[in-house]
Design an enzyme around this catalytic site. Sequence first.
Site, PDB file in Angstrom:
ATOM      1  N   ASN A 213       0.852  -1.196   0.000  1.00 14.07           N
ATOM      2  CA  ASN A 213       0.000   0.000   0.000  1.00 14.07           C
ATOM      3  C   ASN A 213       0.885   1.243   0.000  1.00 14.07           C
ATOM      4  O   ASN A 213       2.106   1.154  -0.029  1.00 14.07           O
ATOM      5  CB  ASN A 213      -0.963  -0.022   1.194  1.00 14.07           C
ATOM      6  CG  ASN A 213      -0.218  -0.083   2.509  1.00 14.07           C
ATOM      7  OD1 ASN A 213       0.531   0.821   2.857  1.00 14.07           O
ATOM      8  ND2 ASN A 213      -0.402  -1.179   3.249  1.00 14.07           N
ATOM      9  N   ASP A 311      -3.624  -9.782  13.231  1.00 16.09           N
ATOM     10  CA  ASP A 311      -3.707  -8.377  13.666  1.00 16.09           C
ATOM     11  C   ASP A 311      -2.653  -8.175  14.753  1.00 16.09           C
ATOM     12  O   ASP A 311      -2.811  -8.644  15.888  1.00 16.09           O
ATOM     13  CB  ASP A 311      -5.114  -8.073  14.183  1.00 16.09           C
ATOM     14  CG  ASP A 311      -5.301  -6.571  14.390  1.00 16.09           C
ATOM     15  OD1 ASP A 311      -4.378  -5.931  14.953  1.00 16.09           O
ATOM     16  OD2 ASP A 311      -6.344  -6.042  13.991  1.00 16.09           O
ATOM     17  N   ILE A 312      -1.580  -7.494  14.402  1.00 15.50           N
ATOM     18  CA  ILE A 312      -0.440  -7.363  15.310  1.00 15.50           C
ATOM     19  C   ILE A 312      -0.837  -6.575  16.558  1.00 15.50           C
ATOM     20  O   ILE A 312      -0.576  -6.988  17.692  1.00 15.50           O
ATOM     21  CB  ILE A 312       0.741  -6.677  14.578  1.00 15.50           C
ATOM     22  CG1 ILE A 312       1.126  -7.504  13.342  1.00 15.50           C
ATOM     23  CG2 ILE A 312       1.937  -6.503  15.511  1.00 15.50           C
ATOM     24  CD1 ILE A 312       2.062  -6.804  12.378  1.00 15.50           C
ATOM     25  N   PHE A 332      -3.182   3.149  15.439  1.00 12.51           N
ATOM     26  CA  PHE A 332      -3.447   4.195  14.461  1.00 12.51           C
ATOM     27  C   PHE A 332      -4.638   3.775  13.610  1.00 12.51           C
ATOM     28  O   PHE A 332      -4.853   2.587  13.374  1.00 12.51           O
ATOM     29  CB  PHE A 332      -2.223   4.411  13.549  1.00 12.51           C
ATOM     30  CG  PHE A 332      -1.370   5.569  13.986  1.00 12.51           C
ATOM     31  CD1 PHE A 332      -0.592   5.470  15.130  1.00 12.51           C
ATOM     32  CD2 PHE A 332      -1.361   6.760  13.267  1.00 12.51           C
ATOM     33  CE1 PHE A 332       0.192   6.538  15.532  1.00 12.51           C
ATOM     34  CE2 PHE A 332      -0.578   7.832  13.666  1.00 12.51           C
ATOM     35  CZ  PHE A 332       0.199   7.724  14.799  1.00 12.51           C
ATOM     36  N   LYS A 346     -12.589   1.793  16.478  1.00 10.22           N
ATOM     37  CA  LYS A 346     -11.354   0.989  16.381  1.00 10.22           C
ATOM     38  C   LYS A 346     -10.681   0.855  17.740  1.00 10.22           C
ATOM     39  O   LYS A 346     -10.126  -0.186  18.070  1.00 10.22           O
ATOM     40  CB  LYS A 346     -10.399   1.617  15.367  1.00 10.22           C
ATOM     41  CG  LYS A 346      -9.375   0.665  14.846  1.00 10.22           C
ATOM     42  CD  LYS A 346      -8.776   1.120  13.534  1.00 10.22           C
ATOM     43  CE  LYS A 346      -9.739   0.893  12.368  1.00 10.22           C
ATOM     44  NZ  LYS A 346      -9.177   1.223  11.069  1.00 10.22           N
TER      45      LYS A 346
HETATM   46  O1  C5P Z   1      -7.740  -2.662  11.430  1.00 11.66           O
HETATM   47  P1  C5P Z   1      -6.939  -1.506  10.958  1.00 11.66           P
HETATM   48  O2  C5P Z   1      -5.905  -1.905   9.927  1.00 11.66           O
HETATM   49  O3  C5P Z   1      -7.716  -0.358  10.450  1.00 11.66           O
HETATM   50  O4  C5P Z   1      -6.187  -0.992  12.271  1.00 11.66           O
HETATM   51  C1  C5P Z   1      -5.166  -0.079  12.230  1.00 11.66           C
HETATM   52  C2  C5P Z   1      -4.272  -0.274  13.433  1.00 11.66           C
HETATM   53  O5  C5P Z   1      -4.015  -1.634  13.688  1.00 11.66           O
HETATM   54  C3  C5P Z   1      -2.909   0.342  13.203  1.00 11.66           C
HETATM   55  O6  C5P Z   1      -2.387   0.712  14.465  1.00 11.66           O
HETATM   56  C4  C5P Z   1      -2.139  -0.810  12.601  1.00 11.66           C
HETATM   57  O7  C5P Z   1      -0.740  -0.660  12.756  1.00 11.66           O
HETATM   58  C5  C5P Z   1      -2.679  -1.988  13.371  1.00 11.66           C
HETATM   59  N1  C5P Z   1      -2.749  -3.244  12.612  1.00 11.66           N
HETATM   60  C6  C5P Z   1      -1.925  -4.279  12.980  1.00 11.66           C
HETATM   61  N2  C5P Z   1      -2.014  -5.481  12.312  1.00 11.66           N
HETATM   62  C7  C5P Z   1      -2.897  -5.653  11.307  1.00 11.66           C
HETATM   63  C8  C5P Z   1      -3.727  -4.592  10.929  1.00 11.66           C
HETATM   64  C9  C5P Z   1      -3.626  -3.399  11.601  1.00 11.66           C
HETATM   65  O8  C5P Z   1      -1.115  -4.115  13.895  1.00 11.66           O
HETATM   66  N3  C5P Z   1      -2.957  -6.805  10.677  1.00 11.66           N
END
Ligand code: C5P
Length: 407
Positions: A213, A311-312, A332, A346
């Site tokens: 992205n 999702d980290i 974020f 969120k």
């Molecule tokens: O779910 P979304 O991508 O909108 O959430 C954004 C937040 O979650 C950001 O802080 C991003 O770094 C984190 N994130 C993450 N791992 C993912 C997706 C998002 O840590 N797979």
Amino acid sequence: MSTLAGKHIVLGLSGGIAAFKSAELCRALVKAGVTVQVVMTQAAEHFMTAVTMQALSGRPVYTSQWDPREANNMAHINLSREADAIVVAPASADFMSKLLHGGADELLSLMCLARPLDKVPLIVAPAMNREMWNNPATQRNVALLKADGIHVLDVGQGDQACGETGDGRMLEADEILEELEAFFTPKVLASKAVLVTAGPTYEAIDPVRGITNLSSGKMGFAIARAARMAGAEVTLVAGPVHLSTPRGVTRIDVQSARQMLEQVQAHVTRAHVFVATAAVADWRPDTQAEQKIKKDGSGATPALQFVENPDILATVAQSPRALSGQLFCVGFAAESHDLLVHAKAKRIRKQVPLLVGNIGPATFGQDDNALVLVDADGVLELPHASKQKLAMQLIGQIAFRILNRVG
Ligand code: C5P
């Protein structure tokens, strides 16, 4: 705006070939809003002229303790009393040895000796040949200078003017500037470990193609830099970006979301703050072809199947360290519309104490941004500014929350 703006710095030059970098440093300091008063030793004048330094600083240069321009003929007292800091760059081996023993046979060392210890910090940037640097005498001097409360900057490594290669080069002007900015930044995160993710992830389809992205990583890198300036020990896990590593920050490069998770989990165990700035790909191709997928001329397209990435942030937010309050998690949200609504939702969904919202398409790749901070108590807007400035403000907000949490 730089933390250096409005400061008055006495820039001292002792004798060394690195003095040419001090011209650049002087210019950079002036550009950052510093008034620079240059003082040079006689040896320094062999490498750089006072005329050059006067032109760059916009002030007459002092080279002698007998300078008749001072009404009381006490340049060493007058110059050191008005300084916010004295920076000696380059600091030669001889000059450091003189500092250590309280030598005062010319203006620069005399002024350093005469400075009020509690008000005027002394910062030195060593510059010398590698054998001189590694000599036990120099190393002993460095240790003793530090023990005396003098801030001795690191040296660089690489090619030297003498043709040798090794440690002892003076830091570059931009590195010294960075150290000075850090020096004047309040240490609100002293003794804290901060882990930051930044940039996009890259999810491979085959050896030459992948999904990514438009995240540039600039916001995350700015946060890592701001945290380091605030005194934290910072680890930055970065996806594929074209940015240089902020000084003093440990950087780990990764490609995919799964690699990012692995590195985060390896380093989060001792972190006090986790800031998830990365734009992690939500999905990855379920298989990665070992060879390049070829067109066969029939017009058929590959049928890509996706699986969801871990999702980290949500994973880390559920770790025992985060749940017990030892780790403060910040997420974020990069949205295209209804920022506040999505940011609030969120924060709840990810179960983090602080969620930072921004408009993704407006900020990706840019040097500026605007943030909304959402926590359990409400919303705080950080208006449009450079990412560096916003990062400093965000670090201040995080530090405030940690302090209030603990204390
Ligand atoms: O779910 P979304 O991508 O909108 O959430 C954004 C937040 O979650 C950001 O802080 C991003 O770094 C984190 N994130 C993450 N791992 C993912 C997706 C998002 O840590 N797979």
